[in-house]
Design a protein around this motif. Structure first.
Motif, PDB file in Angstrom:
ATOM      1  N   ALA A   1      -6.177  -2.332  -5.156  1.00 47.07           N
ATOM      2  CA  ALA A   1      -4.892  -1.628  -5.231  1.00 47.07           C
ATOM      3  C   ALA A   1      -5.074  -0.138  -5.470  1.00 47.07           C
ATOM      4  CB  ALA A   1      -4.025  -2.244  -6.337  1.00 47.07           C
ATOM      5  N   VAL A   2      -6.078   0.234  -6.264  1.00 46.20           N
ATOM      6  CA  VAL A   2      -6.278   1.652  -6.572  1.00 46.20           C
ATOM      7  C   VAL A   2      -6.650   2.450  -5.326  1.00 46.20           C
ATOM      8  CG1 VAL A   2      -8.758   1.563  -7.114  1.00 46.20           C
ATOM      9  CG2 VAL A   2      -7.293   3.206  -8.300  1.00 46.20           C
ATOM     10  N   ARG A   3      -7.188   1.789  -4.310  1.00 50.16           N
ATOM     11  CA  ARG A   3      -7.575   2.491  -3.093  1.00 50.16           C
ATOM     12  C   ARG A   3      -6.374   3.005  -2.312  1.00 50.16           C
ATOM     13  NH1 ARG A   3     -11.874   0.644  -4.747  1.00 50.16           N
ATOM     14  NH2 ARG A   3     -13.936   1.100  -3.884  1.00 50.16           N
ATOM     15  N   PHE A   4      -5.232   2.365  -2.487  1.00 49.42           N
ATOM     16  CA  PHE A   4      -4.026   2.857  -1.815  1.00 49.42           C
ATOM     17  C   PHE A   4      -3.615   4.232  -2.330  1.00 49.42           C
ATOM     18  CE2 PHE A   4      -3.022  -1.909  -1.686  1.00 49.42           C
ATOM     19  CZ  PHE A   4      -3.652  -2.067  -0.462  1.00 49.42           C
ATOM     20  N   MET A   5      -4.073   4.585  -3.515  1.00 50.47           N
ATOM     21  CA  MET A   5      -3.718   5.881  -4.108  1.00 50.47           C
ATOM     22  C   MET A   5      -4.701   6.986  -3.736  1.00 50.47           C
ATOM     23  SD  MET A   5      -2.230   4.909  -7.892  1.00 50.47           S
ATOM     24  CE  MET A   5      -3.461   3.764  -8.496  1.00 50.47           C
ATOM     25  N   THR A   6      -5.659   6.682  -2.855  1.00 48.37           N
ATOM     26  CA  THR A   6      -6.684   7.675  -2.519  1.00 48.37           C
ATOM     27  C   THR A   6      -6.398   8.433  -1.225  1.00 48.37           C
ATOM     28  OG1 THR A   6      -8.040   6.077  -1.279  1.00 48.37           O
ATOM     29  CG2 THR A   6      -8.449   6.260  -3.657  1.00 48.37           C
ATOM     30  N   VAL A   7      -5.318   8.085  -0.504  1.00 43.79           N
ATOM     31  CA  VAL A   7      -5.019   8.756   0.760  1.00 43.79           C
ATOM     32  C   VAL A   7      -3.798   9.654   0.609  1.00 43.79           C
ATOM     33  CG1 VAL A   7      -6.083   7.018   2.251  1.00 43.79           C
ATOM     34  CG2 VAL A   7      -3.701   6.745   1.537  1.00 43.79           C
ATOM     35  N   GLU A   8      -3.634  10.550   1.576  1.00 45.64           N
ATOM     36  CA  GLU A   8      -2.578  11.563   1.484  1.00 45.64           C
ATOM     37  C   GLU A   8      -1.200  11.049   1.880  1.00 45.64           C
ATOM     38  OE1 GLU A   8      -3.687  15.917   2.297  1.00 45.64           O
ATOM     39  OE2 GLU A   8      -4.889  14.786   3.737  1.00 45.64           O
TER      40      GLU A   8
ATOM     41  N   GLY B   1       0.799  -1.226   0.000  1.00 44.40           N
ATOM     42  CA  GLY B   1       0.000   0.000   0.000  1.00 44.40           C
ATOM     43  C   GLY B   1       0.827   1.268   0.000  1.00 44.40           C
ATOM     44  N   SER B   2       1.816   1.339   0.876  1.00 40.96           N
ATOM     45  CA  SER B   2       2.605   2.563   0.989  1.00 40.96           C
ATOM     46  C   SER B   2       3.396   2.833  -0.286  1.00 40.96           C
ATOM     47  CB  SER B   2       3.557   2.469   2.190  1.00 40.96           C
ATOM     48  OG  SER B   2       4.415   1.344   2.063  1.00 40.96           O
ATOM     49  N   ARG B   3       3.987   1.792  -0.861  1.00 41.57           N
ATOM     50  CA  ARG B   3       4.761   1.978  -2.087  1.00 41.57           C
ATOM     51  C   ARG B   3       3.847   2.299  -3.273  1.00 41.57           C
ATOM     52  NH1 ARG B   3      10.189  -0.154  -2.432  1.00 41.57           N
ATOM     53  NH2 ARG B   3      10.969  -0.652  -0.351  1.00 41.57           N
ATOM     54  N   THR B   4       2.668   1.690  -3.299  1.00 40.26           N
ATOM     55  CA  THR B   4       1.711   1.991  -4.367  1.00 40.26           C
ATOM     56  C   THR B   4       1.289   3.449  -4.307  1.00 40.26           C
ATOM     57  OG1 THR B   4       0.877  -0.288  -4.375  1.00 40.26           O
ATOM     58  CG2 THR B   4      -0.547   1.406  -5.335  1.00 40.26           C
TER      59      THR B   4
ATOM     60  N   LEU C   1      -2.561   4.947   5.809  1.00 36.19           N
ATOM     61  CA  LEU C   1      -2.616   3.512   5.510  1.00 36.19           C
ATOM     62  C   LEU C   1      -2.426   2.684   6.776  1.00 36.19           C
ATOM     63  CD1 LEU C   1      -0.526   3.419   2.215  1.00 36.19           C
ATOM     64  CD2 LEU C   1      -2.978   3.014   2.426  1.00 36.19           C
ATOM     65  N   ASN C   2      -1.489   3.079   7.621  1.00 37.58           N
ATOM     66  CA  ASN C   2      -1.252   2.347   8.866  1.00 37.58           C
ATOM     67  C   ASN C   2      -2.464   2.408   9.787  1.00 37.58           C
ATOM     68  OD1 ASN C   2       1.349   1.715   8.017  1.00 37.58           O
ATOM     69  ND2 ASN C   2       2.248   3.535   8.957  1.00 37.58           N
ATOM     70  N   ARG C   3      -3.113   3.563   9.838  1.00 38.15           N
ATOM     71  CA  ARG C   3      -4.328   3.684  10.647  1.00 38.15           C
ATOM     72  C   ARG C   3      -5.436   2.788  10.099  1.00 38.15           C
ATOM     73  NH1 ARG C   3      -4.782  10.279  11.470  1.00 38.15           N
ATOM     74  NH2 ARG C   3      -3.097  10.490  13.014  1.00 38.15           N
TER      75      ARG C   3
END
Length: 527
Positions: A269-276, A95-98, A281-283
């Motif tokens: 996978a696309v959802r990982f690109m929706t946060v700042e 997630g973080s790398r994506t 992601l950790n939360r």
């Protein structure tokens, strides 16, 4: 079967809230980033619920719950895989790398992330086409799961139930984009969590408590049908015999097929690109883990324990009660065992599960066709009315998924889910992992991996894996035999063959070709 004014009012209020959230998403959708990746500013808790609600559909609850009714609690290993792989590894490592790479490359879809990392319009276009062609199978079985429960609960014709679900979901996905999808997913995820918690509690109460329920199910081992016992079934509270056909089906197809395939699901996978940021992601892990445990764990436990209930009330095991259609086990159990008030609540739970997953599937299929295949591959990146083409793509794939929901055979939900997840793992996972973690992977290596993984998986499905090869009949028509291989090979899932093969090809071809230019690697990885 229920039919009360109260039900009508509850469903109406529920749909009004859904459409309000869809309208909210529509108003906030002003740029292409808004439509594709929700503006990259989604709250971590909304992300977690949206991810979980998208991942856990009627496929998990109805399809895999029904499979547990037939095969037993060995499916709980899939719940373990879902949490370790689908949440912890997916969010913390992938997630973080994506998110970071997607932001650096200004990618707004999963195929575009891969295409820009490897500087290949072919990879983006082929990936988009693959999603557009095969994801309707997954959407079709999600429709089947929701429609079967509505059919059993309300007595509505199955064909009508399919159309109602489709129209409702399509209305807010086509207009509101990913913002609308994620807002509605979060609400639906909350409904799902409450519904499954109540279902588990009432099931144990109905069967006399946790200990009594499991002891009863264990004592039913002699009732395993001869056909299942011959395949290695050792009872509903035990794993099948090691190496038996049922063991291979349970482990390679259901547990590993879905448990590993989740890492390469485009709509997730696309959802990982929706946060700042990575902190979001950790939360999200803190919410996503318990959510997935509740959704999958409850479905598999209740599906297995339905045998104890039906034997107690009708003297039959679950598969016998539903005439062999495992997709009807959970709907039948809910309607026979649960109070009417809960049946209404659970219908909303199932509607939420179906609608949340379908909305994400339709959005992903539309963007894959409109943005990745049409704009980037066919039109070579030409600026045009991408959102309109995307909406047309959504409408087309919706139609295909509805047709599939009408023609697919019984007891298909769990198997079709595993087929799609396994295909994604073989086609995308080696390339996706290489894109994120291995700068030495080249465009040629990624392309070879994509093609080998895709066609090796499809070949195994059509010519070796008996569950698909026999009913398809392609191998029989060409070679005069049901499968090209015999024995254990016919029950080994394609994911165990095609995915390692694609990974090996990716490594070998990458080392045989020129490395990616350093300046592009720095752009991708921020080094």
């Amino acid at each position: 079967m229920i039919s009360t004014p109260v039900l009508g009012v509850i469903v109406l209020i529920y749909l009004m809230i859904i459409f309000y959230l869809g309208m909210l998403g529509y108003k906030k959708t002003k740029e292409i980033d808004d439509y594709m990746v929700a503006g990259r500013h989604i709250n971590p808790y909304i992300l977690a619920l949206s991810y979980g609600a998208t991942f856990i559909s009627t496929s998990a609850i109805i399809g895999f719950g029904g499979a547990a009714g037939a095969l037993g609690m060995g499916l709980l290993w899939l719940a373990v895989m879902n949490i370790i792989v689908g949440i912890l590894i997916a969010f913390v490592f992938f997630g973080s790398r994506t998110r970071r790479m997607g932001l650096r490359l200004k990618a707004v879809t999963f195929p575009e992330l891969l295409g820009r990392r490897f500087q290949s319009r072919f990879i983006q276009g082929f990936s988009g086409a693959l999603i557009g062609v095969f994801m309707p199978l997954y959407a079709g079985i999600v429709l089947i799961g929701g429609a079967r429960f509505v059919e059993a609960t309300l007595g509505i014709n199955y064909d009508v139930a399919v159309l109602l679900l489709t129209v409702i979901v399509a209305a807010y996905v086509i207009t509101g984009g990913l913002i609308a999808v994620m807002y509605t997913d979060a609400l639906q995820g909350a409904f799902m969590f409450v519904g499954m918690l109540v279902l588990l509690t009432l099931t144990y109460i109905k069967l006399g408590g946790i200990t009594e329920a499991h002891q009863t199910l264990t004592a039913m081992t002699p009732l395993v049908p001869d056909s299942l016992a011959a395949g290695g079934h050792l009872g509903w509270t035990a794993m099948p015999a090691l190496g038996s056909p049922i063991w291979w089906t349970l482990v390679s197809t259901l547990i590993l097929g879905v448990g590993i395939g989740v890492l390469a699901q485009p709509q997730l996978a696309v959802r990982f690109m929706t946060v700042e940021n990575d902190r979001a992601l950790n939360r999200a892990v803190l919410v996503g883990g318990p959510f997935i445990l509740m959704m999958t764990g409850v479905a598999f436990i209740v599906g297995s324990l339905s045998n104890a209930f039906f034997y107690k009330t009708e003297g039959l095991i679950s598969v016998a009660v539903v005439g062999g259609n495992t997709d009807l086990i959970i709907p039948q159990y809910i309607n026979d065992a649960m109070p009417e008030t809960f049946v209404i609540l659970f219908m909303l739970t199932l509607l939420a599960a179906a609608m949340s997953t379908l909305s994400s599937q339709y959005h992903t299929m539309g963007t894959s066709i409109g943005h990745d295949f049409y704009r980037q591959f066919v039109k070579k990146g030409e600026v045009g009315k991408t959102v309109n083409i995307t909406r047309l793509g959504i409408a087309t794939t919706i139609l295909i998924s509805v047709i599939l929901a009408y023609i697919l055979p019984i007891s298909i939900i769990a198997r079709a889910t595993a087929i799609f997840f396994g295909l994604c793992a073989a086609a995308f996972l080696p390339m996706y992992a290489g894109a994120l973690f291995w700068p030495r992977m080249t465009k040629e290596g990624a392309t070879a991996s994509l093609l080998v993984g895709t066609f090796a998986s499809l070949f195994w499905l059509g010519f070796v894996h008996a569950k698909e090869a026999v009913p398809l009949g392609i191998c029989k028509f060409i070679f005069g035999t049901d499968t090209l291989l015999t024995g254990t090979w016919t029950v080994v899932d394609p994911i165990l063959v095609a995915t390692p093969l694609a990974a090996i090809v990716a490594v070998v071809v990458s080392y045989m070709t020129e490395p990616t230019p350093t300046e592009h690697i720095k752009r991708c990885y921020g080094k």
